[in-house]
Write an enzyme that holds these catalytic residues in place. Structure first.
Site, PDB file in Angstrom:
ATOM      1  N   GLY A  12      -1.995   9.628   4.217  1.00 60.45           N
ATOM      2  CA  GLY A  12      -1.299  10.739   3.549  1.00 60.45           C
ATOM      3  C   GLY A  12      -1.878  12.081   3.936  1.00 60.45           C
ATOM      4  O   GLY A  12      -2.231  12.885   3.063  1.00 60.45           O
ATOM      5  N   TYR A 154       0.751   5.433 -13.287  1.00 57.16           N
ATOM      6  CA  TYR A 154      -0.144   6.215 -12.426  1.00 57.16           C
ATOM      7  C   TYR A 154      -1.605   6.064 -12.905  1.00 57.16           C
ATOM      8  O   TYR A 154      -2.506   5.846 -12.092  1.00 57.16           O
ATOM      9  CB  TYR A 154       0.295   7.674 -12.461  1.00 57.16           C
ATOM     10  CG  TYR A 154      -0.463   8.604 -11.545  1.00 57.16           C
ATOM     11  CD1 TYR A 154      -0.236   8.610 -10.170  1.00 57.16           C
ATOM     12  CD2 TYR A 154      -1.404   9.511 -12.058  1.00 57.16           C
ATOM     13  CE1 TYR A 154      -0.919   9.485  -9.328  1.00 57.16           C
ATOM     14  CE2 TYR A 154      -2.085  10.389 -11.223  1.00 57.16           C
ATOM     15  CZ  TYR A 154      -1.840  10.373  -9.861  1.00 57.16           C
ATOM     16  OH  TYR A 154      -2.528  11.239  -9.032  1.00 57.16           O
TER      17      TYR A 154
END
Ligand code: NAP
Length: 247
Positions: A12, A154
């Site tokens: 990422g 999350y």
């Protein structure tokens, strides 16, 4: 503090925190390979490296896909050598109150943020074990420690990152491989830019430093953990959150 001769893989790295980590490790002399999910993302990485004349490149990798990870890791090894430094940074959110949360929202976040660590880290470990040197740095979040309403998926994934890292740290410490976690607070990136202005103002009020952090402030800590100066730190989680949450 030099990392010359080491290959670093950063998942990422097309934007946000991962991009700052990419440039930070490159500035320390590492050969850096950043991942993105598209050719557009890999171009952002290679352009940024070329602009600074840094060594390294980019590969396409979807951390949720076994085949994509395997192909990307093979390309990294062939092009740049096995990574001695792995930064598991790629991450996503799919916020919802738990009662409304769909299985898809749960599954996709756990897959991208936690199961990805299995996919990426395991194949990279062999070369580190052989070399008797390695640095694995995983990006968690302040809310993986504190919890946060609307982010059960999350928070579960980011808490899992910490448990995973402590366990692996104990398994590989004798081989001079360290495994650490950086837990950012509220950092100015695409991930947080989706919040409304009102939400951002409210959040800032909860931060003693009264501002969001920058990707570079996270990268600085990752770079330290990758450096020879951090050789005796393992299984640790370093919070970088402007005082937002203190343990
Ligand atoms: P971001 O700006 O949204 O960037 C996310 C990065 O992850 C991009 O490079 C993206 O690649 C990549 N990515 C997304 N899904 C992927 C997938 N399935 N496979 C591979 N790569 C994927 O995020 P960020 O704010 O920099 O966050 C980076 C990390 O820090 C994440 O783990 C996040 O949870 C954590 N974090 C962020 C904050 C914050 O306030 N920003 C706070 C705490 C923790 P593409 O460009 O190709 O989409």
């Amino acid at each position: 503090m030099s990392l010359t001769g080491k290959t670093a893989l950063i998942t990422g790295a097309s934007r946000g925190i991962g991009h700052a980590i990419l440039l930070g490790l490159a500035a320390m002399g590492a050969t850096v390979v950043g991942t993105a999910t598209s050719d557009k993302g890999t171009k952002l990485i290679t352009d940024a490296l070329a602009a600074k004349v840094y060594a390294g490149g980019a590969v396409v990798m979807d951390v949720r896909d076994d085949n994509s990870v395997a192909a990307a890791l093979a390309a990294v090894e062939e092009g740049y050598g096995a990574p001695a430094i792995v930064v598991n940074n790629a991450g996503i959110t799919a916020d919802n109150l738990f009662l409304r949360m769909k299985m898809e929202e749960w599954q996709s976040v756990l897959d991208a943020n936690l199961t990805a660590l299995y996919r990426v880290t395991k194949p990279c470990l062999r070369a580190m074990l052989k070399a008797h040197w390695g640095r694995i740095i995983n990006i968690s979040s302040v809310v993986g420690i504190s919890g946060n309403p609307g982010q059960a998926n999350y928070c579960a994934s980011k808490a899992g990152v910490i448990g995973f890292s402590k366990s692996l740290a104990q398994e590989v410490a004798s081989r001079n491989i360290t495994v650490n976690v950086v837990a950012p607070g509220f950092i100015g990136t695409d991930m947080t830019n989706v919040l409304s202005e009102e939400q951002q103002t409210q959040l800032k009020k909860s931060i003693p430093m009264q501002r969001v952090g920058t990707p570079e402030e996270i990268a600085a800590v990752v770079c330290f953990l990758a450096s020879p100066g951090a050789s005796y730190i393992t299984g640790e989680t370093i919070q970088v959150n402007g005082g937002m949450y203190m343990q």
